[in-house]
Design a protein around this motif. Structure first.
Motif, PDB file in Angstrom:
ATOM      1  N   ILE A  74      46.604  43.538  41.617  1.00  0.00           N
ATOM      2  CA  ILE A  74      46.185  43.912  40.274  1.00  0.00           C
ATOM      3  C   ILE A  74      47.095  45.003  39.718  1.00  0.00           C
ATOM      4  O   ILE A  74      47.462  44.994  38.539  1.00  0.00           O
ATOM      5  N   GLU A  75      47.498  45.935  40.565  1.00  0.00           N
ATOM      6  CA  GLU A  75      48.314  47.061  40.097  1.00  0.00           C
ATOM      7  C   GLU A  75      49.708  46.624  39.651  1.00  0.00           C
ATOM      8  O   GLU A  75      50.421  47.396  39.004  1.00  0.00           O
ATOM      9  N   ASP A  76      50.103  45.401  39.980  1.00  0.00           N
ATOM     10  CA  ASP A  76      51.423  44.902  39.575  1.00  0.00           C
ATOM     11  C   ASP A  76      51.368  44.035  38.327  1.00  0.00           C
ATOM     12  O   ASP A  76      52.400  43.524  37.878  1.00  0.00           O
ATOM     13  N   LEU A  77      50.176  43.838  37.760  1.00  0.00           N
ATOM     14  CA  LEU A  77      50.027  42.972  36.594  1.00  0.00           C
ATOM     15  C   LEU A  77      50.432  43.712  35.318  1.00  0.00           C
ATOM     16  O   LEU A  77      50.687  44.912  35.326  1.00  0.00           O
ATOM     17  N   SER A  78      50.436  42.971  34.216  1.00  0.00           N
ATOM     18  CA  SER A  78      50.773  43.569  32.918  1.00  0.00           C
ATOM     19  C   SER A  78      49.705  44.582  32.521  1.00  0.00           C
ATOM     20  O   SER A  78      48.574  44.583  33.042  1.00  0.00           O
ATOM     21  N   ASN A  79      50.041  45.438  31.574  1.00  0.00           N
ATOM     22  CA  ASN A  79      49.087  46.443  31.100  1.00  0.00           C
ATOM     23  C   ASN A  79      47.825  45.788  30.546  1.00  0.00           C
ATOM     24  O   ASN A  79      46.712  46.274  30.775  1.00  0.00           O
ATOM     25  N   GLU A  80      47.986  44.675  29.814  1.00  0.00           N
ATOM     26  CA  GLU A  80      46.820  43.984  29.250  1.00  0.00           C
ATOM     27  C   GLU A  80      45.898  43.483  30.348  1.00  0.00           C
ATOM     28  O   GLU A  80      44.674  43.632  30.279  1.00  0.00           O
ATOM     29  N   GLN A  81      46.477  42.890  31.392  1.00  0.00           N
ATOM     30  CA  GLN A  81      45.651  42.346  32.471  1.00  0.00           C
ATOM     31  C   GLN A  81      45.027  43.450  33.310  1.00  0.00           C
ATOM     32  O   GLN A  81      43.883  43.333  33.755  1.00  0.00           O
ATOM     33  N   GLN A  82      45.768  44.552  33.513  1.00  0.00           N
ATOM     34  CA  GLN A  82      45.184  45.683  34.229  1.00  0.00           C
ATOM     35  C   GLN A  82      44.030  46.284  33.441  1.00  0.00           C
ATOM     36  O   GLN A  82      43.003  46.674  34.019  1.00  0.00           O
ATOM     37  N   MET A  83      44.172  46.364  32.129  1.00  0.00           N
ATOM     38  CA  MET A  83      43.097  46.888  31.290  1.00  0.00           C
ATOM     39  C   MET A  83      41.869  45.988  31.380  1.00  0.00           C
ATOM     40  O   MET A  83      40.733  46.462  31.515  1.00  0.00           O
ATOM     41  N   ALA A  84      42.080  44.662  31.320  1.00  0.00           N
ATOM     42  CA  ALA A  84      40.967  43.727  31.451  1.00  0.00           C
ATOM     43  C   ALA A  84      40.289  43.899  32.802  1.00  0.00           C
ATOM     44  O   ALA A  84      39.055  43.906  32.906  1.00  0.00           O
ATOM     45  N   ALA A  85      41.088  44.038  33.854  1.00  0.00           N
ATOM     46  CA  ALA A  85      40.529  44.205  35.196  1.00  0.00           C
ATOM     47  C   ALA A  85      39.683  45.468  35.285  1.00  0.00           C
ATOM     48  O   ALA A  85      38.594  45.467  35.877  1.00  0.00           O
ATOM     49  N   SER A  86      40.159  46.558  34.687  1.00  0.00           N
ATOM     50  CA  SER A  86      39.427  47.825  34.755  1.00  0.00           C
ATOM     51  C   SER A  86      38.106  47.758  34.001  1.00  0.00           C
ATOM     52  O   SER A  86      37.157  48.466  34.337  1.00  0.00           O
ATOM     53  N   GLN A  87      38.028  46.893  32.984  1.00  0.00           N
ATOM     54  CA  GLN A  87      36.797  46.753  32.206  1.00  0.00           C
ATOM     55  C   GLN A  87      35.813  45.772  32.839  1.00  0.00           C
ATOM     56  O   GLN A  87      34.605  45.877  32.626  1.00  0.00           O
ATOM     57  N   LEU A  88      36.322  44.829  33.614  1.00  0.00           N
ATOM     58  CA  LEU A  88      35.481  43.746  34.113  1.00  0.00           C
ATOM     59  C   LEU A  88      35.113  43.878  35.589  1.00  0.00           C
ATOM     60  O   LEU A  88      34.167  43.224  36.041  1.00  0.00           O
TER      61      LEU A  88
ATOM     62  N   MET B  31      55.176  35.119  38.591  1.00  0.00           N
ATOM     63  CA  MET B  31      55.212  35.223  37.139  1.00  0.00           C
ATOM     64  C   MET B  31      54.259  36.300  36.621  1.00  0.00           C
ATOM     65  O   MET B  31      54.567  37.006  35.652  1.00  0.00           O
ATOM     66  N   LEU B  32      53.101  36.427  37.260  1.00  0.00           N
ATOM     67  CA  LEU B  32      52.126  37.404  36.806  1.00  0.00           C
ATOM     68  C   LEU B  32      52.612  38.838  36.983  1.00  0.00           C
ATOM     69  O   LEU B  32      52.149  39.746  36.294  1.00  0.00           O
ATOM     70  N   THR B  33      53.529  39.039  37.898  1.00  0.00           N
ATOM     71  CA  THR B  33      54.061  40.378  38.126  1.00  0.00           C
ATOM     72  C   THR B  33      55.456  40.549  37.529  1.00  0.00           C
ATOM     73  O   THR B  33      56.133  41.539  37.808  1.00  0.00           O
ATOM     74  N   THR B  34      55.873  39.585  36.703  1.00  0.00           N
ATOM     75  CA  THR B  34      57.156  39.675  36.007  1.00  0.00           C
ATOM     76  C   THR B  34      56.903  40.058  34.554  1.00  0.00           C
ATOM     77  O   THR B  34      56.235  39.320  33.820  1.00  0.00           O
ATOM     78  N   PRO B  35      57.397  41.206  34.106  1.00  0.00           N
ATOM     79  CA  PRO B  35      57.155  41.628  32.717  1.00  0.00           C
ATOM     80  C   PRO B  35      57.632  40.577  31.713  1.00  0.00           C
ATOM     81  O   PRO B  35      58.679  39.958  31.890  1.00  0.00           O
ATOM     82  N   GLY B  36      56.836  40.385  30.668  1.00  0.00           N
ATOM     83  CA  GLY B  36      57.223  39.485  29.591  1.00  0.00           C
ATOM     84  C   GLY B  36      56.797  38.045  29.772  1.00  0.00           C
ATOM     85  O   GLY B  36      57.022  37.217  28.873  1.00  0.00           O
ATOM     86  N   THR B  37      56.175  37.697  30.912  1.00  0.00           N
ATOM     87  CA  THR B  37      55.715  36.324  31.101  1.00  0.00           C
ATOM     88  C   THR B  37      54.588  36.016  30.123  1.00  0.00           C
ATOM     89  O   THR B  37      53.613  36.763  30.021  1.00  0.00           O
ATOM     90  N   SER B  38      54.711  34.931  29.392  1.00  0.00           N
ATOM     91  CA  SER B  38      53.692  34.563  28.407  1.00  0.00           C
ATOM     92  C   SER B  38      52.589  33.738  29.054  1.00  0.00           C
ATOM     93  O   SER B  38      52.768  33.156  30.132  1.00  0.00           O
ATOM     94  N   PHE B  39      51.437  33.673  28.371  1.00  0.00           N
ATOM     95  CA  PHE B  39      50.343  32.850  28.885  1.00  0.00           C
ATOM     96  C   PHE B  39      50.745  31.382  28.912  1.00  0.00           C
ATOM     97  O   PHE B  39      50.378  30.650  29.836  1.00  0.00           O
ATOM     98  N   ALA B  40      51.508  30.939  27.914  1.00  0.00           N
ATOM     99  CA  ALA B  40      51.946  29.536  27.878  1.00  0.00           C
ATOM    100  C   ALA B  40      52.768  29.187  29.114  1.00  0.00           C
ATOM    101  O   ALA B  40      52.653  28.080  29.659  1.00  0.00           O
ATOM    102  N   GLU B  41      53.580  30.141  29.589  1.00  0.00           N
ATOM    103  CA  GLU B  41      54.368  29.898  30.799  1.00  0.00           C
ATOM    104  C   GLU B  41      53.472  29.802  32.026  1.00  0.00           C
ATOM    105  O   GLU B  41      53.676  28.945  32.893  1.00  0.00           O
TER     106      GLU B  41
END
Length: 311
Positions: free
Chosen positions: A156-170, A213-223
């Protein structure tokens, strides 16, 4: 050779035998075929599969409840984001989530059956889906990406800021800490992979690709989606059974339920609770429902208490 360190598990959790299953085959058995000795492994994050979907009711295949269908949202909600069932015939158009990356989405007339979440990460997955109801501001794509991260064992700590924020809330702080420590590297190459069926190699490769991909900055959801959701016609997977679209399952709590997916991210759920049935007054908690396809080449879909209209 495979080093035991590659199979590190969180020390605060109990160890389990080599129970991770791929296409119905235990990883320990696959290792034995390849002549490799494996240490103990934790369970697969979500291992719910077709043999766990034991509640399908073929006797009801042509049954249509003899009452007008109502929206499930008319019922009392619970703290879990579920619904307190009353007698009647109900419908709910929900946000659903893929729990089997590297397989095909719904289609082809294949039906789905009820099964509960099973696996080493089931508590985290259920918590994410339950808590998502209280956080309509979190986009469905962010929640799906977080679930794929857990399934692919990404930190989780290697994910994007958006996904880390979601994780911290959920998730709870303890769950977050456990997921960050509990990374088990899936072996997508080497002797074990070389001895796996093609379908199993495809899933393992998809998980490895998602983890990268999840730990690579800039990966889009479509990818991410292109890797997790296979395009084209779905062949009949190993162990598949014929399940017609719209088959009812008799839930252990005493009501009938069926799943009618429009896509992996959108499922129409129908519930039938006859007068006098033991299901009346029970909670329908969508986060404890995985719609399992009769065709094992298709995705398992966990349900949520979020209306698809929230998208």
């Amino acid at each position: 050779m495979f080093r035991a360190a590659a199979f590190a598990v969180v020390l605060s959790c109990s160890l389990a035998p080599a129970e991770a299953q791929f296409g119905g085959l235990k990883l320990g058995d696959l290792a034995k075929r390849a002549g490799i000795s494996l240490p103990n492994l934790r369970k697969e994050p979500i291992s719910t599969s077709l043999p766990d979907a034991r509640w399908g009711d073929p006797s009801q295949d042509r049954f249509v409840p003899p009452l007008p269908r109502r929206e499930l949202t008319q019922l009392q909600r619970t703290a879990n984001g579920g619904f307190v069932l009353q007698a009647g015939y109900y419908r709910f158009n929900d946000q659903s989530y893929c729990l089997h990356a590297g397989t095909h989405g719904p289609g082809g007339g294949d039906g789905y059956l009820y099964a509960p979440p099973i696996g080493g990460a089931k508590d985290a997955v259920i918590t994410i889906v339950r808590n998502s109801v209280q956080h309509p501001e979190i986009d469905q794509h962010a929640i799906q990406a977080l679930l794929w991260a857990i399934l692919s064992r990404a930190k989780i700590e290697d994910l994007s800021n958006e996904q880390q924020m979601a994780a911290s809330q959920l998730l709870t702080p303890r769950q977050l800490a456990g997921l960050n420590r509990n990374v088990l590297d899936v072996l997508s190459s080497g002797p074990i992979s070389q001895n796996l069926p093609r379908e199993v190699r495809s899933v393992m490769q998809a998980e490895a690709d998602l983890r990268r991909m999840l730990t690579t900055p800039g990966t889009s959801f479509a990818e991410l989606e292109r890797v997790a959701v296979l395009a084209g016609m779905a062949p009949a997977g190993p162990g598949s059974i014929r399940v017609p679209n719209g088959r009812w399952s008799l839930h252990p709590d005493g009501y009938w339920i069926r799943y009618l997916p429009n896509s992996y991210s959108n499922t129409v759920v129908e519930i039938w609770a006859p007068v006098g049935s033991p299901g009346i007054g029970k909670e329908y908690d969508p986060a404890t429902h995985i719609a399992v396809p009769g065709n094992t080449s298709r995705q398992r879909l966990i349900q949520s208490g979020r209306s698809y209209a929230m998208n």
